[in-house]
Design an enzyme around this catalytic site. Structure first.
Site, PDB file in Angstrom:
ATOM      1  N   CYS A   1       7.059  14.535  -0.324  1.00  0.00           N
ATOM      2  CA  CYS A   1       6.110  13.452  -0.331  1.00  0.00           C
ATOM      3  C   CYS A   1       5.923  13.148   1.182  1.00  0.00           C
ATOM      4  CB  CYS A   1       6.381  12.280  -1.291  1.00  0.00           C
ATOM      5  SG  CYS A   1       5.031  11.130  -1.279  1.00  0.00           S
TER       6      CYS A   1
ATOM      7  N   ARG B   1       8.796   6.709   4.128  1.00  0.00           N
ATOM      8  CA  ARG B   1       9.974   6.236   3.823  1.00  0.00           C
ATOM      9  C   ARG B   1      10.903   7.453   3.431  1.00  0.00           C
ATOM     10  NH1 ARG B   1       8.348   1.941  -0.878  1.00  0.00           N
ATOM     11  NH2 ARG B   1       7.035   3.729  -1.081  1.00  0.00           N
TER      12      ARG B   1
ATOM     13  N   HIS C   1      10.295  11.213  -5.035  1.00  0.00           N
ATOM     14  CA  HIS C   1      11.339  10.334  -4.659  1.00  0.00           C
ATOM     15  C   HIS C   1      11.005   9.273  -5.579  1.00  0.00           C
ATOM     16  CE1 HIS C   1       8.022   7.639  -2.726  1.00  0.00           C
ATOM     17  NE2 HIS C   1       7.524   9.106  -2.492  1.00  0.00           N
TER      18      HIS C   1
ATOM     19  N   CYS D   1       7.229   6.266  -6.221  1.00  0.00           N
ATOM     20  CA  CYS D   1       6.418   7.020  -5.419  1.00  0.00           C
ATOM     21  C   CYS D   1       4.975   6.502  -5.870  1.00  0.00           C
ATOM     22  CB  CYS D   1       6.416   8.689  -5.822  1.00  0.00           C
ATOM     23  SG  CYS D   1       5.295   9.305  -5.039  1.00  0.00           S
TER      24      CYS D   1
ATOM     25  N   ASP E   1       5.059  10.147   2.421  1.00  0.00           N
ATOM     26  CA  ASP E   1       5.674   8.770   2.279  1.00  0.00           C
ATOM     27  C   ASP E   1       6.497   8.593   3.240  1.00  0.00           C
ATOM     28  OD1 ASP E   1       7.432   6.330   1.912  1.00  0.00           O
ATOM     29  OD2 ASP E   1       6.170   6.485  -0.218  1.00  0.00           O
TER      30      ASP E   1
HETATM   31 ZN    ZN Z   1       5.541   9.402  -2.583  1.00  0.00          ZN
END
Ligand code: ZN
Length: 218
Positions: free
Chosen positions: A43, A47, A99, A102, A45
């Protein structure tokens, strides 16, 4: 604005110097070639930074990231990355990594309209729709993470079904596809055990991994 970015450039200078100091010749060796063993499809993202999570250096991990770690058979970007990784770099493993919590999966679950990306996460809604009854049977608080895991299984299976991976298996190239999920709350990666190293592995691996997810959330 420029001052904020200057911090990044300064930080980069320090990182490059420390890296070269720790391992003299590091960058000149990388200049000649990259020989990663792994392709990470994760992803976007912030993080979930691929290299950091598995403590790998530049040159050791080939990476593709998009919103909600989706593998679509018509996505030339993802397919090109996969093709280069498999045919040229000869990676041994493709790891699809989702994750917990999400945002893309959450939007897919709740039909939230978030602009253009809503079209992209239709692919995650396809996964949701396939398992709608089971998801509805879960407590509210568990649904996003459950769909995150179902999405990993679906996208890992999609990766197996690409011409890139199918052709590699047909010519006897060793390549194994995996599905992992990362816990934002504890920093740990978990193997969802959809592990396929041949065409015949795919359906049984998917069934076993799906049963395991459903058992864990029961
Ligand atoms: Zn995500």
């Amino acid at each position: 604005m420029s001052n904020e970015l200057q911090e990044l450039l300064d930080s980069n200078k320090r990182w490059a110097a420390t890296t070269e100091e720790r391992e003299p010749g590091f960058f000149s060796r990388l200049l000649k070639q990259q020989t990663p063993q792994y392709l990470w499809i994760g992803c976007a993202d912030s993080r979930v930074p691929a290299n950091e999570l598995v403590d790998l250096l530049p040159g050791e991990l080939f990476v593709h990231r998009n919103v909600a770690n989706v593998v679509v058979h018509s996505d030339l970007n993802c397919l090109s990355v996969m093709q280069f990784a498999v045919d040229h770099l000869k990676v041994k493993h493709i790891i699809v990594v989702g994750h917990s919590n999400c945002g893309g999966v959450h939007a897919a679950l709740t039909d939230a309209r978030v602009g253009l990306v809503s079209n992209w996460i239709r692919h995650v809604q396809d996964v949701r729709n396939e398992h709608q009854d089971w998801i509805d049977s879960l407590p509210d608080a568990r649904r996003v993470d459950a769909l995150c895991e179902l999405n990993v299984l679906a996208q890992a299976r999609n990766a197996c079904q690409t011409t890139v991976v199918q052709d590699a298996w047909a010519r006897g190239q060793e390549i194994v596809v995996h599905g992992w999920v990362y816990g934002l709350h504890n920093g740990l990666l978990e193997d969802l055990q959809i592990t396929a190293g041949s065409h015949d592995d795919v359906a049984p691996a998917y069934r076993r991994a799906l049963a395991a997810v459903k058992k864990r959330y029961a």
